[in-house]
Structures are given as structure tokens and as C-alpha cells.
Design a protein around this motif. Sequence first.
Motif, PDB file in Angstrom:
ATOM      1  N   PHE A 106       0.832  -1.206   0.000  1.00 45.66           N
ATOM      2  CA  PHE A 106       0.000   0.000   0.000  1.00 45.66           C
ATOM      3  C   PHE A 106       0.872   1.264   0.000  1.00 45.66           C
ATOM      4  O   PHE A 106       0.594   2.224  -0.735  1.00 45.66           O
ATOM      5  CB  PHE A 106      -0.925  -0.004   1.214  1.00 45.66           C
ATOM      6  N   CYS A 107       1.921   1.269   0.825  1.00 43.73           N
ATOM      7  CA  CYS A 107       2.788   2.451   0.917  1.00 43.73           C
ATOM      8  C   CYS A 107       3.597   2.660  -0.365  1.00 43.73           C
ATOM      9  O   CYS A 107       3.939   3.796  -0.702  1.00 43.73           O
ATOM     10  CB  CYS A 107       3.713   2.334   2.131  1.00 43.73           C
ATOM     11  N   LYS A 108       3.883   1.593  -1.070  1.00 43.61           N
ATOM     12  CA  LYS A 108       4.579   1.728  -2.355  1.00 43.61           C
ATOM     13  C   LYS A 108       3.652   2.353  -3.397  1.00 43.61           C
ATOM     14  O   LYS A 108       4.090   3.131  -4.249  1.00 43.61           O
ATOM     15  CB  LYS A 108       5.093   0.372  -2.819  1.00 43.61           C
ATOM     16  N   THR A 109       2.384   2.039  -3.310  1.00 35.88           N
ATOM     17  CA  THR A 109       1.390   2.606  -4.231  1.00 35.88           C
ATOM     18  C   THR A 109       0.941   3.993  -3.782  1.00 35.88           C
ATOM     19  O   THR A 109       0.589   4.839  -4.611  1.00 35.88           O
ATOM     20  CB  THR A 109       0.160   1.677  -4.318  1.00 35.88           C
ATOM     21  N   ASN A 110       0.971   4.232  -2.465  1.00 36.55           N
ATOM     22  CA  ASN A 110       0.524   5.510  -1.885  1.00 36.55           C
ATOM     23  C   ASN A 110       1.660   6.079  -1.029  1.00 36.55           C
ATOM     24  O   ASN A 110       1.624   5.994   0.207  1.00 36.55           O
ATOM     25  CB  ASN A 110      -0.732   5.289  -1.027  1.00 36.55           C
ATOM     26  N   PRO A 111       2.695   6.628  -1.660  1.00 37.09           N
ATOM     27  CA  PRO A 111       3.919   6.989  -0.935  1.00 37.09           C
ATOM     28  C   PRO A 111       3.783   8.161   0.034  1.00 37.09           C
ATOM     29  O   PRO A 111       4.746   8.486   0.738  1.00 37.09           O
ATOM     30  CB  PRO A 111       4.900   7.319  -2.056  1.00 37.09           C
ATOM     31  N   GLN A 112       2.584   8.766   0.086  1.00 34.62           N
ATOM     32  CA  GLN A 112       2.371   9.780   1.122  1.00 34.62           C
ATOM     33  C   GLN A 112       2.276   9.140   2.500  1.00 34.62           C
ATOM     34  O   GLN A 112       2.436   9.815   3.522  1.00 34.62           O
ATOM     35  CB  GLN A 112       1.120  10.610   0.822  1.00 34.62           C
ATOM     36  N   PHE A 113       2.032   7.819   2.526  1.00 37.94           N
ATOM     37  CA  PHE A 113       2.005   7.065   3.778  1.00 37.94           C
ATOM     38  C   PHE A 113       3.358   6.400   4.008  1.00 37.94           C
ATOM     39  O   PHE A 113       4.024   5.975   3.059  1.00 37.94           O
ATOM     40  CB  PHE A 113       0.926   5.977   3.732  1.00 37.94           C
ATOM     41  N   THR A 114       3.755   6.298   5.271  1.00 41.00           N
ATOM     42  CA  THR A 114       4.959   5.560   5.645  1.00 41.00           C
ATOM     43  C   THR A 114       4.586   4.516   6.695  1.00 41.00           C
ATOM     44  O   THR A 114       3.468   4.503   7.216  1.00 41.00           O
ATOM     45  CB  THR A 114       6.060   6.490   6.190  1.00 41.00           C
ATOM     46  N   ILE A 115       5.537   3.640   7.000  1.00 40.53           N
ATOM     47  CA  ILE A 115       5.277   2.511   7.897  1.00 40.53           C
ATOM     48  C   ILE A 115       5.792   2.813   9.304  1.00 40.53           C
ATOM     49  O   ILE A 115       6.914   3.292   9.477  1.00 40.53           O
ATOM     50  CB  ILE A 115       5.936   1.232   7.355  1.00 40.53           C
ATOM     51  N   SER A 116       4.963   2.525  10.278  1.00 42.50           N
ATOM     52  CA  SER A 116       5.373   2.574  11.686  1.00 42.50           C
ATOM     53  C   SER A 116       5.428   1.143  12.210  1.00 42.50           C
ATOM     54  O   SER A 116       4.467   0.385  12.060  1.00 42.50           O
ATOM     55  CB  SER A 116       4.372   3.394  12.507  1.00 42.50           C
ATOM     56  N   LEU A 117       6.558   0.783  12.798  1.00 37.03           N
ATOM     57  CA  LEU A 117       6.717  -0.527  13.418  1.00 37.03           C
ATOM     58  C   LEU A 117       6.728  -0.370  14.936  1.00 37.03           C
ATOM     59  O   LEU A 117       7.221   0.628  15.458  1.00 37.03           O
ATOM     60  CB  LEU A 117       8.023  -1.182  12.964  1.00 37.03           C
ATOM     61  N   GLN A 118       6.210  -1.355  15.636  1.00 36.91           N
ATOM     62  CA  GLN A 118       6.252  -1.328  17.103  1.00 36.91           C
ATOM     63  C   GLN A 118       7.602  -1.874  17.562  1.00 36.91           C
ATOM     64  O   GLN A 118       7.713  -2.980  18.070  1.00 36.91           O
ATOM     65  CB  GLN A 118       5.085  -2.129  17.676  1.00 36.91           C
ATOM     66  N   THR A 119       8.624  -1.039  17.398  1.00 40.48           N
ATOM     67  CA  THR A 119       9.992  -1.502  17.641  1.00 40.48           C
ATOM     68  C   THR A 119      10.225  -1.863  19.106  1.00 40.48           C
ATOM     69  O   THR A 119      11.084  -2.687  19.406  1.00 40.48           O
ATOM     70  CB  THR A 119      11.015  -0.444  17.203  1.00 40.48           C
TER      71      THR A 119
END
Length: 199
Positions: A179-192
Motif C-alpha cells: 500500500f505504501c509503495k502505491t501511496n507513498p504519502q504514507f509511511t510505515i510505523s513498526l512497534q519496535t
Amino acid sequence: MSKLPVMEHFYTIQGEGIYTGHAAYFIRLAGCDVGCHWCDVKESWNADEHRQYEIDEMVSWVAQSPAPMVVITGGEPLMHPLDELTRAIRALGKRTHLETSAAYPISGTWDWVCVSPKKFKAPRPEVLLLANELKVVINHPSDFEFAQHHAQGVNPQCKLLLQAEWSKESVHLPKIIDFCKTNPQFTISLQTHKYLNIP
């Protein structure tokens, strides 16, 4: 001096969102009626089960910590008046960060507002507009459309993040990546913090 119900407080590393990896003091206020079935701190929901602390005592925890920022989370922290607490924290020279569903009116003075909207209780549009960070938890395929809908309600500078619900991360993370590759205005948050095994 007013009091607030606190479930827990601790010095740690911020595990999610834009400030991932930054040292932070967390104050988790008790009380929440949003009712996410996948919530990992359900013990925070009933404020009556947790001790009330005076503001000056809460500020003393922060003052003894080298943390440059203080994260007020919950529960749903905006169920409580937060002006006095944030004023006192900022007087120490520390940043105030809020984590909220935005289901209640804003109170407090904030350097950073993270809004994580929930389907169970809609965010207030005026609070959504204040968000520096919109962090949507992906628990179901329909949550992608939910994220896009609420992204239309934030200010142009707001960062847009998607985060897999932890118990289903292996299922949803590949979808989030696509999804983020198709909609690059979004980024990924991980629960590090969960990978690191810290609070």
C-alpha cells in the motif's frame, strides 16, 4: 492542585511513529471508553482501578529523568484536563507529546500530537486538524480506506503512518508495504519496542 489517574509511568525509548528511537518518559493515564478489542493495555480502561496522583508528584518523576520529551498516553488521555500537567512539564524545558484517538476535545499545550483514530469512536475534526502525526492501526483490509478517509481531515504538514496490529503483523505488514509503495504519502510505523522487549 488537581489529580489524574495513572496506570503506569516509566522512562524508555519511544517505539512507534515519527519519534521512534528517541528517549522518552511515558505517563499512561487511566480511563478509556473507545474500546478497541485488540488493545494491548485494556487494564487502563477503568480509571477507578488506578491511583490518582497530584500534578506536582507526576512532574517530579519527569524532573528526575534525563528524557527530553514526555509522552502522555492512555487509555484515552483527553478524557482528562491536561493544561496544568503540560504547563508544568514544559516549565522543565521538556517537550510534551500526546497520543490520542482524538475522540475528546483537546486540552493541554503540545509540541507534538499523534492521532490514532479508531472506528469505535470517531475522532473530533478539530482535534484531527491539530495532528502532527496520523497513525492508523491496520487490523482489517478495510482499515486502508479508513486511513485514506482520515488523511483528508489533517493539516498538510501532518505525517501519515500505517502500523500493523501486533498480533496480526505477519498478515498485514506485507499489505502495508504494498500500500505504501502505491501511496507513498504514507509511511510505515513498526512497534519496535516489542521487537526490543522494552516497555
